[in-house]
Write a protein that holds these residues in place. Structure first.
Motif, mmCIF file in Angstrom:
data_model
loop_
_atom_site.group_PDB
_atom_site.id
_atom_site.type_symbol
_atom_site.label_atom_id
_atom_site.label_comp_id
_atom_site.label_asym_id
_atom_site.label_seq_id
_atom_site.Cartn_x
_atom_site.Cartn_y
_atom_site.Cartn_z
ATOM 1 N N ASN A 175 -6.446 13.020 -52.857
ATOM 2 C CA ASN A 175 -7.676 13.420 -53.508
ATOM 3 C C ASN A 175 -7.274 14.148 -54.787
ATOM 4 O O ASN A 175 -6.609 15.187 -54.723
ATOM 5 N N PRO A 176 -7.667 13.651 -55.961
ATOM 6 C CA PRO A 176 -7.224 14.297 -57.203
ATOM 7 C C PRO A 176 -7.793 15.696 -57.403
ATOM 8 O O PRO A 176 -7.200 16.508 -58.109
ATOM 9 N N ALA A 177 -8.910 16.004 -56.764
ATOM 10 C CA ALA A 177 -9.513 17.330 -56.926
ATOM 11 C C ALA A 177 -8.794 18.392 -56.110
ATOM 12 O O ALA A 177 -8.694 19.544 -56.530
ATOM 13 N N THR A 178 -8.282 17.993 -54.937
ATOM 14 C CA THR A 178 -7.660 18.973 -54.041
ATOM 15 C C THR A 178 -6.182 18.713 -53.801
ATOM 16 O O THR A 178 -5.494 19.525 -53.199
ATOM 17 N N ASN A 179 -5.719 17.558 -54.229
ATOM 18 C CA ASN A 179 -4.347 17.101 -53.985
ATOM 19 C C ASN A 179 -4.064 16.885 -52.494
ATOM 20 O O ASN A 179 -2.918 16.756 -52.082
ATOM 21 N N GLU A 180 -5.120 16.869 -51.674
ATOM 22 C CA GLU A 180 -4.972 16.614 -50.241
ATOM 23 C C GLU A 180 -4.652 15.130 -50.026
ATOM 24 O O GLU A 180 -5.244 14.256 -50.654
ATOM 25 N N THR A 181 -3.701 14.866 -49.137
ATOM 26 C CA THR A 181 -3.398 13.484 -48.789
ATOM 27 C C THR A 181 -4.542 12.915 -47.966
ATOM 28 O O THR A 181 -4.941 13.483 -46.954
ATOM 29 N N ILE A 182 -5.081 11.795 -48.436
ATOM 30 C CA ILE A 182 -6.188 11.138 -47.748
ATOM 31 C C ILE A 182 -5.640 10.141 -46.738
ATOM 32 O O ILE A 182 -6.037 10.115 -45.594
ATOM 33 N N TRP A 183 -4.717 9.302 -47.198
ATOM 34 C CA TRP A 183 -4.045 8.364 -46.313
ATOM 35 C C TRP A 183 -2.720 7.970 -46.922
ATOM 36 O O TRP A 183 -2.456 8.227 -48.092
ATOM 37 N N HIS A 184 -1.894 7.389 -46.091
ATOM 38 C CA HIS A 184 -0.565 6.973 -46.541
ATOM 39 C C HIS A 184 -0.167 5.722 -45.780
ATOM 40 O O HIS A 184 -0.793 5.349 -44.796
ATOM 41 N N GLY A 185 0.859 5.088 -46.231
ATOM 42 C CA GLY A 185 1.321 3.883 -45.551
ATOM 43 C C GLY A 185 2.469 3.253 -46.307
ATOM 44 O O GLY A 185 3.110 3.892 -47.146
ATOM 45 N N HIS A 186 2.703 2.004 -45.988
ATOM 46 C CA HIS A 186 3.745 1.220 -46.645
ATOM 47 C C HIS A 186 3.134 -0.079 -47.152
ATOM 48 O O HIS A 186 2.327 -0.692 -46.447
ATOM 49 N N TYR A 187 3.511 -0.451 -48.348
ATOM 50 C CA TYR A 187 3.072 -1.745 -48.866
ATOM 51 C C TYR A 187 3.672 -2.854 -48.001
ATOM 52 O O TYR A 187 4.725 -2.672 -47.377
ATOM 53 N N ALA A 188 3.025 -4.001 -47.995
ATOM 54 C CA ALA A 188 3.583 -5.163 -47.312
ATOM 55 C C ALA A 188 4.778 -5.670 -48.118
ATOM 56 O O ALA A 188 4.797 -5.600 -49.349
ATOM 57 N N GLY A 216 3.561 -1.887 -42.876
ATOM 58 C CA GLY A 216 4.223 -2.611 -43.951
ATOM 59 C C GLY A 216 5.707 -2.323 -43.986
ATOM 60 O O GLY A 216 6.152 -1.224 -43.652
ATOM 61 N N ASP A 217 6.464 -3.302 -44.398
ATOM 62 C CA ASP A 217 7.914 -3.152 -44.530
ATOM 63 C C ASP A 217 8.324 -2.786 -45.954
ATOM 64 O O ASP A 217 9.500 -2.666 -46.249
ATOM 65 N N GLY A 218 7.336 -2.617 -46.843
ATOM 66 C CA GLY A 218 7.627 -2.316 -48.242
ATOM 67 C C GLY A 218 7.721 -0.831 -48.517
ATOM 68 O O GLY A 218 7.878 -0.003 -47.616
#
Length: 83
Positions: A25-38, A16-18
């Motif tokens: 994960n709200p229980a562990t604060n571990e990042t599950i996934w990430h990206g960019h909005y379109a 995404g270019d946005g």
């Protein structure tokens, strides 16, 4: 697990270019996934692509549509642990 999310635009996975985002994960604060909005342009490209594909989809017999949908279900089931 950190997976970068892509957008499916006009038949391709595209970054995404946005604005960037992170899903945690709200229980562990571990990042599950990430990206960019379109971006707006990417969203419009997606809409245009869907509109141009729709007439050929409408001409398919129901049995042909079912084959495509079953393939899609299979792909989802194969990737369920990663989704």
């Amino acid at each position: 697990m950190q997976n970068e999310l892509s957008n499916f635009i006009a038949g391709e996975l595209v970054k995404g270019d946005g604005v960037a985002f992170i899903s945690s994960n709200p229980a562990t604060n571990e990042t599950i996934w990430h990206g960019h909005y379109a971006s707006r342009d990417q969203i419009q490209q997606t809409i245009n692509s869907a509109r141009s594909a729709f007439p050929s989809w409408m001409t398919l017999q129901i049995e042909e549509r079912i084959v495509y949908l079953e393939k899609f279900v299979h792909e989802l089931e194969s990737a369920k642990d990663d989704l």
